[in-house]
Design a protein around this motif. Structure first.
Motif, mmCIF file in Angstrom:
data_model
loop_
_atom_site.group_PDB
_atom_site.id
_atom_site.type_symbol
_atom_site.label_atom_id
_atom_site.label_comp_id
_atom_site.label_asym_id
_atom_site.label_seq_id
_atom_site.Cartn_x
_atom_site.Cartn_y
_atom_site.Cartn_z
ATOM 1 N N ASN A 45 -6.917 16.123 -2.634
ATOM 2 C CA ASN A 45 -6.438 16.698 -1.429
ATOM 3 C C ASN A 45 -5.687 16.005 -0.396
ATOM 4 O OD1 ASN A 45 -8.684 15.560 -0.751
ATOM 5 N ND2 ASN A 45 -9.431 17.126 0.796
ATOM 6 N N TRP A 46 -5.237 14.866 -0.653
ATOM 7 C CA TRP A 46 -4.488 14.041 0.258
ATOM 8 C C TRP A 46 -2.925 14.087 -0.305
ATOM 9 C CZ3 TRP A 46 -6.736 9.027 2.428
ATOM 10 C CH2 TRP A 46 -8.111 9.379 2.993
ATOM 11 N N ARG A 47 -1.868 14.412 0.572
ATOM 12 C CA ARG A 47 -0.784 14.611 0.257
ATOM 13 C C ARG A 47 -0.061 13.266 -0.046
ATOM 14 N NH1 ARG A 47 0.422 19.798 0.582
ATOM 15 N NH2 ARG A 47 0.030 20.932 2.170
ATOM 16 N N ARG A 48 -0.440 12.265 0.419
ATOM 17 C CA ARG A 48 0.002 10.954 0.160
ATOM 18 C C ARG A 48 -1.127 10.009 0.410
ATOM 19 N NH1 ARG A 48 0.511 8.391 5.052
ATOM 20 N NH2 ARG A 48 1.005 9.818 6.842
ATOM 21 N N GLN A 49 -1.115 8.783 -0.329
ATOM 22 C CA GLN A 49 -2.328 7.920 -0.197
ATOM 23 C C GLN A 49 -1.973 6.965 1.178
ATOM 24 O OE1 GLN A 49 -4.942 7.297 -1.615
ATOM 25 N NE2 GLN A 49 -5.621 5.819 -0.528
ATOM 26 N N PRO A 50 -2.593 7.122 2.189
ATOM 27 C CA PRO A 50 -2.338 6.346 3.316
ATOM 28 C C PRO A 50 -2.558 4.847 3.132
ATOM 29 C CG PRO A 50 -4.360 7.501 3.563
ATOM 30 C CD PRO A 50 -3.834 7.917 2.256
ATOM 31 N N ARG A 51 -2.136 4.066 4.034
ATOM 32 C CA ARG A 51 -2.097 2.644 4.018
ATOM 33 C C ARG A 51 -2.926 2.159 5.088
ATOM 34 N NH1 ARG A 51 0.526 1.232 -0.242
ATOM 35 N NH2 ARG A 51 2.722 1.859 -0.805
ATOM 36 N N PRO A 52 -3.715 0.875 5.025
ATOM 37 C CA PRO A 52 -4.360 0.357 6.087
ATOM 38 C C PRO A 52 -3.412 0.071 7.158
ATOM 39 C CG PRO A 52 -5.241 -0.626 3.986
ATOM 40 C CD PRO A 52 -3.983 0.134 3.736
ATOM 41 N N ALA A 53 -3.745 0.252 8.600
ATOM 42 C CA ALA A 53 -2.904 0.004 9.548
ATOM 43 C C ALA A 53 -3.724 -1.134 10.501
ATOM 44 C CB ALA A 53 -2.986 1.302 10.333
ATOM 45 N N GLY A 54 -4.781 -1.600 10.057
ATOM 46 C CA GLY A 54 -5.318 -2.834 10.911
ATOM 47 C C GLY A 54 -4.719 -4.118 10.466
ATOM 48 N N ARG A 55 -5.329 -5.249 11.233
ATOM 49 C CA ARG A 55 -4.793 -6.421 10.708
ATOM 50 C C ARG A 55 -5.316 -6.945 9.261
ATOM 51 N NH1 ARG A 55 -6.298 -10.097 16.022
ATOM 52 N NH2 ARG A 55 -5.114 -8.828 17.729
#
Length: 114
Positions: free
Chosen positions: A37-47
């Motif tokens: 149910n996620w349209r795209r696979q998000p990427r980590p945004a932290g350090r």
């Protein structure tokens, strides 16, 4: 960790399975698992390729929901409000740097946050 509501009911945060929804290792794994149910696979945004605190918070909400729903689908016209005690515990564990939080957002809007 247990919290009583105004009606004296004990919150789900007192359930022994609840703590897994706050565990960074569990959330890291869940975040990396492709979701139907996620349209795209998000990427980590932290350090260093890690999740940001906001991503941990949003992933904890989602992980908790999937645990509670046990396969039931949500969508337009079929929403579930998280118990206040759950939101408070997740926000305490993964606090916003500025203390500001947004309420519920439609999936398309919230995907940009992950």
């Amino acid at each position: 960790m247990a919290e009583s509501g105004e009606d004296g009911a004990i919150c789900v945060t007192s359930h022994p399975g609840f703590m897994a929804h706050l565990n960074r290792y569990v959330l890291d794994t869940y975040f990396q698992t492709p979701k139907l149910n996620w349209r795209r696979q998000p990427r980590p945004a932290g350090r260093n390729g890690r999740l940001s605190i906001e991503q941990y918070r949003l992933t904890a909400y989602r992980h908790f929901l999937e645990w509670i729903l046990k396969g039931e689908k949500l969508g337009r016209g079929n929403r579930l409000v998280l118990p206040t005690c759950v939101v408070q515990v997740i926000r305490t564990t993964y606090p916003s740097q500025d203390g500001q939080y947004r309420g519920y957002q439609e999936e398309l809007d919230s995907q940009d946050e992950l």
